[in-house]
Design a protein around this motif. Sequence first.
Motif, short mmCIF file in Angstrom:
data_model
loop_
_atom_site.label_atom_id
_atom_site.label_comp_id
_atom_site.label_asym_id
_atom_site.label_seq_id
_atom_site.Cartn_x
_atom_site.Cartn_y
_atom_site.Cartn_z
N PHE A 52 0.83 -1.21 0.00
CA PHE A 52 0.00 0.00 0.00
C PHE A 52 0.86 1.26 0.00
O PHE A 52 0.48 2.30 -0.54
CB PHE A 52 -0.92 0.03 1.23
CG PHE A 52 -1.83 -1.17 1.35
CD1 PHE A 52 -2.24 -1.87 0.21
CD2 PHE A 52 -2.27 -1.61 2.59
CE1 PHE A 52 -3.06 -2.98 0.32
CE2 PHE A 52 -3.11 -2.72 2.70
CZ PHE A 52 -3.50 -3.40 1.56
N MET A 53 2.05 1.17 0.63
CA MET A 53 2.91 2.34 0.78
C MET A 53 3.90 2.52 -0.38
O MET A 53 4.69 3.46 -0.37
CB MET A 53 3.71 2.23 2.10
CG MET A 53 2.86 2.33 3.35
SD MET A 53 3.80 1.90 4.84
CE MET A 53 5.08 3.17 4.80
N LEU A 54 3.86 1.62 -1.36
CA LEU A 54 4.79 1.76 -2.48
C LEU A 54 4.65 3.14 -3.12
O LEU A 54 3.54 3.55 -3.48
CB LEU A 54 4.52 0.68 -3.54
CG LEU A 54 5.14 -0.70 -3.35
CD1 LEU A 54 4.76 -1.60 -4.51
CD2 LEU A 54 6.65 -0.62 -3.22
N PRO A 55 5.75 3.86 -3.30
CA PRO A 55 5.68 5.22 -3.86
C PRO A 55 5.52 5.22 -5.37
O PRO A 55 6.32 5.80 -6.10
CB PRO A 55 7.03 5.82 -3.43
CG PRO A 55 7.95 4.65 -3.40
CD PRO A 55 7.12 3.49 -2.90
N VAL A 56 4.47 4.52 -5.86
CA VAL A 56 4.26 4.42 -7.31
C VAL A 56 3.74 5.75 -7.88
O VAL A 56 3.12 6.55 -7.17
CB VAL A 56 3.26 3.29 -7.64
CG1 VAL A 56 3.85 1.94 -7.29
CG2 VAL A 56 1.94 3.49 -6.91
N ILE A 77 -1.93 -3.63 -4.37
CA ILE A 77 -1.38 -2.31 -4.70
C ILE A 77 -2.45 -1.44 -5.37
O ILE A 77 -2.58 -0.25 -5.08
CB ILE A 77 -0.17 -2.46 -5.64
CG1 ILE A 77 0.96 -3.19 -4.90
CG2 ILE A 77 0.34 -1.09 -6.09
CD1 ILE A 77 2.13 -3.59 -5.79
N TYR A 78 -3.24 -2.05 -6.27
CA TYR A 78 -4.25 -1.29 -7.01
C TYR A 78 -5.54 -1.09 -6.22
O TYR A 78 -6.16 -0.04 -6.29
CB TYR A 78 -4.58 -2.02 -8.32
CG TYR A 78 -3.58 -1.75 -9.42
CD1 TYR A 78 -3.71 -0.63 -10.25
CD2 TYR A 78 -2.51 -2.60 -9.65
CE1 TYR A 78 -2.80 -0.37 -11.26
CE2 TYR A 78 -1.59 -2.36 -10.66
CZ TYR A 78 -1.74 -1.25 -11.47
OH TYR A 78 -0.83 -0.99 -12.47
N PHE A 79 -5.96 -2.14 -5.48
CA PHE A 79 -7.24 -2.08 -4.77
C PHE A 79 -7.03 -2.48 -3.32
O PHE A 79 -7.19 -3.65 -2.97
CB PHE A 79 -8.27 -2.99 -5.43
CG PHE A 79 -8.40 -2.80 -6.91
CD1 PHE A 79 -9.08 -1.71 -7.44
CD2 PHE A 79 -7.81 -3.71 -7.78
CE1 PHE A 79 -9.19 -1.54 -8.81
CE2 PHE A 79 -7.91 -3.55 -9.15
CZ PHE A 79 -8.60 -2.46 -9.66
#
Length: 233
Positions: free
Chosen positions: A25-29, A176-178
């Motif tokens: 969730f915290m990935l800086p994408v 990551i997306y949802f």
Amino acid sequence: MLVSAFILGLLGSFHCVGMCGPIAFMLPVDRSNSIKKVSQIAIYHFGRLLAYSVIGLIFGLIGKSLYIFGFQQQLSIIIGVIMILIVVVPQQTFNKYNFSKPIFKAISKVKNALGAALKKKTLDAFLSIGFLNGFLPCGLVYMALFAAIAGGDALNGSLYMAVFGLGTIPLMTTAIYFSHFLKGKARQRIQKVIPVVVVIIGALFILRGLGLGIPYLSPAPVHDMVANGMNCH
């Protein structure tokens, strides 16, 4: 056995989302550029697979050393029994012993490095995040490592862990997306299936170790096959 690795990774990823979900969730994408976002996520997963492969390589070497001394069949049975016991024995029994305490400092360093990497947005940062993520303690990873040892070879151990990692990709990508998609009864039901899958995989390892002469499932020991070949001549 590679099929078992993928299934364990696929179903086990419901557990992984609970453990590693916050990292996903915290990935800086880059949420403004979908193409860049996909590449960043792909690099993150590649880092995880690389970590799993390295760990599998190391534990595969351990299995190879035991194989050289003729313990391959027994090792497969022992690992199968351990996998089943971990599921059957109450969790409270294991909680009495802190097995991770000797490596607590190492884990702390990994977490600190991971925290620093999460503050960056460069491509190498995503590789670092994924790679470090792979070294965080996880019960399902430990299960897969037992199987990697039973592979009896560095390459087989590395491949088993890589396939296990591939199995975790679909759900971890979904996380990551949802971030809210993976909640509710569906997740709870699948989590209940995970212990059953682990027991089945453990039983398969026991069956393989017994060397009953069943092709692919429980092949005969190598020395038996060599002896049979000599008798044929």
